[in-house]
Design an enzyme around this catalytic site. Structure first.
Site, PDB file in Angstrom:
ATOM      1  N   ASP A  54      45.892   4.364   9.413  1.00 19.94           N
ATOM      2  CA  ASP A  54      46.928   4.526  10.481  1.00 19.94           C
ATOM      3  C   ASP A  54      48.042   3.480  10.674  1.00 19.94           C
ATOM      4  OD1 ASP A  54      45.786   6.602  11.817  1.00 19.94           O
ATOM      5  OD2 ASP A  54      44.988   5.587  13.318  1.00 19.94           O
ATOM      6  N   TYR A 112      35.279  -1.094   5.505  1.00 15.49           N
ATOM      7  CA  TYR A 112      36.258  -1.726   6.469  1.00 15.49           C
ATOM      8  C   TYR A 112      35.952  -3.213   6.919  1.00 15.49           C
ATOM      9  CZ  TYR A 112      38.661   2.443   6.872  1.00 15.49           C
ATOM     10  OH  TYR A 112      39.546   3.940   6.324  1.00 15.49           O
TER      11      TYR A 112
END
Lengths: 247, 247
Positions: A54, A112
Site C-alpha cells: 500500500d 512482514y
C-alpha cells in the site's frame, strides 16, 4: 528467446501511492516499468510482484519478475536499472529465474515487520520508518497477546472491510513475535499469505493491548469473532516493511 | 526575571541551508526562533548554538540556549516547541541553565561522527544519513591512518580554504577512531574544537586512503604540510552528524 529475470527490490514507500501502477500517481511498479521500457528502447515491459504494497509501506525484500529478450548479465542488469531508478527504489539483486518461476504464484512464505517507536518524542532520523507511539506500551502484554496469532486461523477480524477480494480469509502464520530493542518494538509476522491491511490492523490491536485499552486475553476473542469492528484501527503505513519473500 | 534555558536539539540536515539564519532560506536557527517567537507572542527570541553546522549536516545532540521571561516548566517547554517545530527538528531535552551558561563559550568538547556506507549499491533507508562509497575501502588502512589525528595539531591542511576566520588553526583531538559495523564505517572525532569542514576533509582523505589513492603513511605528511591542497576533497554533508557537546 525470452528469459525470465527475478529481482529483489528495496523501496522507501514514503513518496509512493503504493506498488501498483495507477495513472497520474507515482508508484513502484510504474517507476520500475519506466526504467525497463527505457532499457528495452521503448518496448513496454510488465513486471509481476510477489504482491502489492500500500501507499507509504516500505519493502526491504520485495520480489518481482519480468520477461526480456535482452541478455545483459546480472551485474549489468542491476547497474542499468539502478542508474535509471529514483533513489527511493533500489534493485538489491537480479538473476535469471529458474524455468517456470513466478514471483506471485510461487511465493511460499512472506515476512512482514512492523516497527513501533515508543518514546515521548519522535526521532528525526527514524520518523519515516516507524509508527511513533508517545504513550507507554507494556511489552509483556503485547508479547503475550501476539502468541495467539501463530497458527492457521480465519483472519477476517484483521482484514480491511475495503478488501476487494471476497475470498477465503484463512491464513497460516508460522511466526508472530514481538521484540524490544531499546525504545523500538518490532513485530515480526511470517506467513503463507496476508489479507488486506492485516499486519497494520494486528499492529493497531497490539498497540491498544500494550496501552491498556484492550487486554491481552482479548486477542483470542477478537480473532474468533471474525468481526473487523472488534479489532483496533489500522496502524500507520510508515511502520510497515515487506521484509522478505521465500520461494 | 530573565531565565536562560538550555536545550539539546536533534535535526536532519537534508532540507536545511545550514544552521545559521539567512533570509529566504530554511535554516535550523530560523525555524527554532520562529517557534520561540510564537510562544512569546511575537517577541523576537534569539538562540545561541554550540556552533553552526553546514547545509545538509545532521545533529543528534546540538546544544542551544536562549533567554526568556516565561516560566513554562521543562516538560511544557519541550511539548510547546516540538508542537510548533517541523518534523525534521526535535527538542530532545530542555532545562533551566545554570547561572552563566553559554552554549558556545562553555562547550568543552564536541563529538562528530561520519558515516560511510561501503556497499555496491545505495541503501534506500540509509541514504539520507550516510555518504555512500560503492568501491571497496580497506578498513585496516583507514584505522591505521586515523591514529595520526589524535593529539594537538595545526589542522590547516584539513580546513576549508573558504573559512572566514583567519585565526589560529591548532586544535586538540582527544579521540579519532574508525569502526566497522557490517557495511558501515563510522569515523568518530572528539575534540576541543573543529575548523570549517575539518571532519569532512578528514573523511574524504581517509576514504582516499581506504581506496588506495593515498597511503596510510601519507596522513602524517599531509597534517604536517598545513597545505589544504594535499588533503582530499571534502566528503558529502549527508554522512556528518554533530553527535554531542560536553560542557
Amino acid at each position: 528467446m525470452t528469459q525470465r529475470m527475478k529481482a529483489i527490490v528495496s523501496y522507501e514507500g514514503t513518496k509512493f501511492s503504493g506498488f501498483q501502477v495507477q495513472d497520474q500517481y507515482r508508484t513502484i511498479q510504474g517507476e520500475i516499468e519506466k526504467a525497463l521500457t527505457k532499457i528495452h528502447k521503448g518496448q513496454q515491459i510488465r513486471i509481476q510482484a510477489s504482491g502489492r504494497t500500500d501507499a507509504g509501506v516500505h519493502a526491504k525484500g520485495q520480489v518481482i519478475h519480468f520477461d526480456t529478450e535482452l541478455r545483459l548479465g546480472d551485474y549489468n542488469w542491476r547497474k542499468a536499472l539502478n542508474t535509471l531508478l529514483p533513489d527511493d527504489i533500489r534493485i538489491v539483486d537480479i538473476t535469471e529465474a529458474e524455468e517456470g518461476f513466478h514471483a506471485r504464484y510461487n511465493a511460499k512464505r512472506k515476512q512482514y515487520r512492523y516497527f513501533i517507536h515508543n518514546a515521548p518524542e519522535q526521532d528525526v532520523f527514524k520518523r519515516r520508518f516507524v509508527h511513533h507511539v508517545p504513550y507507554n506500551l507494556e511489552f509483556d502484554r503485547m508479547q503475550q497477546a501476539i502468541q495467539v496469532i501463530e497458527g492457521t486461523h480465519d483472519f477476517t477480524a484483521f482484514c480491511s472491510a475495503r478488501a476487494e477480494v471476497k475470498g477465503e480469509k484463512i491464513r497460516t502464520i508460522y511466526e508472530a513475535t514481538c521484540e524490544k530493542q531499546d525504545d523500538m518494538l518490532v513485530l515480526t509476522f511470517t506467513g503463507n499469505g496476508f489479507l488486506y491491511n492485516m499486519v497494520r490492523i494486528l499492529a493497531g490491536t497490539l498497540i491498544d493491548i500494550g496501552n491498556g485499552r484492550k487486554e491481552p486475553e482479548d486477542m483470542a476473542g477478537i480473532l474468533a469473532s471474525k468481526d473487523r469492528q472488534l479489532a483496533s484501527k489500522t496502524a500507520a503505513a510508515s511502520g510497515l516493511f515487506l521484509w522478505k519473500v521465500d520461494y
